[in-house]
Design a protein around this motif. Structure first.
Motif, mmCIF file in Angstrom:
data_model
loop_
_atom_site.group_PDB
_atom_site.id
_atom_site.type_symbol
_atom_site.label_atom_id
_atom_site.label_comp_id
_atom_site.label_asym_id
_atom_site.label_seq_id
_atom_site.Cartn_x
_atom_site.Cartn_y
_atom_site.Cartn_z
ATOM 1 N N MET A 33 -1.949 -12.735 -5.587
ATOM 2 C CA MET A 33 -0.824 -12.507 -4.687
ATOM 3 C C MET A 33 -0.737 -11.028 -4.323
ATOM 4 O O MET A 33 -0.994 -10.160 -5.153
ATOM 5 N N ASN A 34 -0.400 -10.765 -3.090
ATOM 6 C CA ASN A 34 -0.207 -9.402 -2.619
ATOM 7 C C ASN A 34 1.288 -9.195 -2.375
ATOM 8 O O ASN A 34 1.896 -9.894 -1.577
ATOM 9 N N ILE A 35 1.886 -8.245 -3.098
ATOM 10 C CA ILE A 35 3.316 -7.951 -2.973
ATOM 11 C C ILE A 35 3.471 -6.629 -2.227
ATOM 12 O O ILE A 35 2.778 -5.655 -2.518
ATOM 13 N N SER A 36 4.385 -6.601 -1.260
ATOM 14 C CA SER A 36 4.606 -5.385 -0.487
ATOM 15 C C SER A 36 6.071 -4.969 -0.565
ATOM 16 O O SER A 36 6.967 -5.808 -0.448
ATOM 17 N N PHE A 37 6.307 -3.679 -0.809
ATOM 18 C CA PHE A 37 7.654 -3.108 -0.858
ATOM 19 C C PHE A 37 7.757 -1.984 0.172
ATOM 20 O O PHE A 37 6.759 -1.326 0.484
ATOM 21 N N HIS A 38 8.971 -1.740 0.652
ATOM 22 C CA HIS A 38 9.256 -0.570 1.476
ATOM 23 C C HIS A 38 10.286 0.274 0.737
ATOM 24 O O HIS A 38 11.318 -0.230 0.292
ATOM 25 N N HIS A 39 9.979 1.556 0.583
ATOM 26 C CA HIS A 39 10.839 2.436 -0.209
ATOM 27 C C HIS A 39 10.818 3.831 0.381
ATOM 28 O O HIS A 39 9.775 4.500 0.408
ATOM 29 N N LYS A 40 11.965 4.261 0.929
ATOM 30 C CA LYS A 40 12.124 5.618 1.467
ATOM 31 C C LYS A 40 11.026 5.992 2.461
ATOM 32 O O LYS A 40 10.466 7.093 2.418
ATOM 33 N N GLY A 41 10.685 5.065 3.334
ATOM 34 C CA GLY A 41 9.678 5.334 4.349
ATOM 35 C C GLY A 41 8.257 5.063 3.913
ATOM 36 O O GLY A 41 7.325 5.159 4.727
ATOM 37 N N ARG B 43 5.310 2.478 2.196
ATOM 38 C CA ARG B 43 4.957 1.083 1.980
ATOM 39 C C ARG B 43 4.095 1.005 0.727
ATOM 40 O O ARG B 43 3.089 1.702 0.620
ATOM 41 N N ILE B 44 4.497 0.162 -0.203
ATOM 42 C CA ILE B 44 3.789 0.035 -1.472
ATOM 43 C C ILE B 44 3.205 -1.362 -1.562
ATOM 44 O O ILE B 44 3.925 -2.346 -1.428
ATOM 45 N N VAL C 92 -0.092 3.229 -2.048
ATOM 46 C CA VAL C 92 1.102 3.732 -1.367
ATOM 47 C C VAL C 92 0.695 4.304 -0.020
ATOM 48 O O VAL C 92 -0.241 5.119 0.070
ATOM 49 N N TYR C 93 1.400 3.872 1.039
ATOM 50 C CA TYR C 93 1.085 4.295 2.402
ATOM 51 C C TYR C 93 2.285 5.003 3.029
ATOM 52 O O TYR C 93 3.436 4.658 2.760
ATOM 53 N N TYR C 94 1.971 5.981 3.867
ATOM 54 C CA TYR C 94 2.993 6.612 4.706
ATOM 55 C C TYR C 94 2.425 6.681 6.119
ATOM 56 O O TYR C 94 1.360 7.262 6.336
ATOM 57 N N ASP C 95 3.142 6.080 7.070
ATOM 58 C CA ASP C 95 2.632 5.971 8.446
ATOM 59 C C ASP C 95 1.238 5.353 8.468
ATOM 60 O O ASP C 95 0.330 5.818 9.169
ATOM 61 N N ASN C 96 1.059 4.309 7.649
ATOM 62 C CA ASN C 96 -0.203 3.559 7.560
ATOM 63 C C ASN C 96 -1.379 4.377 7.037
ATOM 64 O O ASN C 96 -2.538 3.963 7.162
ATOM 65 N N VAL C 97 -1.086 5.527 6.436
ATOM 66 C CA VAL C 97 -2.124 6.343 5.796
ATOM 67 C C VAL C 97 -1.927 6.262 4.282
ATOM 68 O O VAL C 97 -0.826 6.507 3.784
ATOM 69 N N LYS C 98 -2.984 5.911 3.567
ATOM 70 C CA LYS C 98 -2.881 5.810 2.115
ATOM 71 C C LYS C 98 -2.743 7.207 1.519
ATOM 72 O O LYS C 98 -3.589 8.074 1.752
ATOM 73 N N ILE C 99 -1.668 7.422 0.751
ATOM 74 C CA ILE C 99 -1.444 8.747 0.173
ATOM 75 C C ILE C 99 -1.591 8.756 -1.346
ATOM 76 O O ILE C 99 -1.691 9.823 -1.954
ATOM 77 N N ALA C 100 -1.588 7.583 -1.983
ATOM 78 C CA ALA C 100 -1.742 7.509 -3.434
ATOM 79 C C ALA C 100 -2.229 6.123 -3.806
ATOM 80 O O ALA C 100 -1.933 5.138 -3.122
ATOM 81 N N SER C 101 -2.972 6.055 -4.899
ATOM 82 C CA SER C 101 -3.436 4.757 -5.397
ATOM 83 C C SER C 101 -3.611 4.831 -6.905
ATOM 84 O O SER C 101 -3.882 5.899 -7.466
ATOM 85 N N LEU D 3 5.598 4.112 -13.309
ATOM 86 C CA LEU D 3 4.979 5.176 -12.531
ATOM 87 C C LEU D 3 5.998 5.763 -11.570
ATOM 88 O O LEU D 3 6.903 5.069 -11.105
ATOM 89 N N THR D 4 5.836 7.039 -11.243
ATOM 90 C CA THR D 4 6.716 7.712 -10.296
ATOM 91 C C THR D 4 6.265 7.425 -8.857
ATOM 92 O O THR D 4 5.072 7.416 -8.567
ATOM 93 N N LEU D 5 7.225 7.193 -7.980
ATOM 94 C CA LEU D 5 6.948 7.022 -6.553
ATOM 95 C C LEU D 5 7.276 8.304 -5.792
ATOM 96 O O LEU D 5 8.249 8.979 -6.124
ATOM 97 N N PRO D 6 6.478 8.670 -4.781
ATOM 98 C CA PRO D 6 5.309 7.933 -4.273
ATOM 99 C C PRO D 6 3.980 8.356 -4.888
ATOM 100 O O PRO D 6 2.937 7.819 -4.543
#
Length: 202
Positions: free
Chosen positions: A1-9, A11-12, A52-61, A96-99
């Motif tokens: 399963m793929n779970i998606s969250f939105h948090h403070k702009g 996408r996780i 973790v994505y911001y504006d569809n750019v992956k910034i952390a994994s 883990l800390t976001l983002p």
């Protein structure tokens, strides 16, 4: 399963990644790798990946690796609490800390498998195969409660239900338990003893 969250702009995305390996030719890769016993060589049975994505750019994994009872990503295996992501993998709960996905803590929630994790006031309640536990926001286990058998229902019923003032549990043999949020038993019903009493009264 793929779970998606939105948090403070941000996408996780959280998902199982069975293809990942600790070798240089791994088909997938992550910025951070977290597992119990970092200094030991072992083969994980479950692999929970987080992007973790911001504006569809992956910034952390990051990827969570663990042994014990195998688990997969489900809607109640992960939660966001403030700027923290709390997830279970096998029998271990990670925070883990976001983002950034920097490591906060990890703890073994159950001896074998942790099925789900739930927020309760300023803490977390975990439903494990052999126990139910309460963990504080710093990763300390406040209490753990076990029954006569594993908290799994063979045919019907819900082995774990949270209510306002208590938790209701059913074990594999049908015994029922009611405990408060301090881990204290309010009521237990032993199925064997109940059947025996009914037999004697007939």
């Amino acid at each position: 399963m793929n779970i998606s969250f939105h948090h403070k702009g941000f996408r996780i995305e959280v998902f199982d990644d069975p293809l990942f390996t600790m070798t240089s030719d791994s088909p997938t890769s992550y910025d951070k790798i977290y597992q119990p016993d970092n200094n030991k060589d072992y083969s994980p049975v479950s692999q929970c990946a987080i992007n973790v994505y911001y504006d569809n750019v992956k910034i952390a994994s990051a990827i969570l690796l663990a042994v014990a009872g195998a688990t997969s990503v489900t809607s109640d295996s992960i939660l966001i609490d403030g700027d923290n992501l709390v997830a279970r993998c096998c029998n271990t709960v990670f925070c883990l800390t976001l983002p950034s996905l920097n490591f906060n803590w990890m703890i073994e929630a159950d001896w074998t498998t942790c099925f789900s994790i739930h927020k309760y006031q300023d803490s977390y309640i975990t439903h494990g195969e052999t126990s139910v536990a309460r963990i504080d926001k710093k990763g300390n286990k406040l209490w753990s409660y076990s029954g006569a058998d594993i908290f799994v229902c063979l045919v019907e019923g819900n082995p774990f239900e949270m209510h306002d003032n208590y938790i209701e549990l059913t074990d594999f043999t049908g015994n029922k338990y009611k405990i408060d949020y301090n881990g204290q038993a309010i009521k237990t019903v032993d199925v064997k003893q109940t059947k025996l009493a009914r037999g004697l009264n007939n």
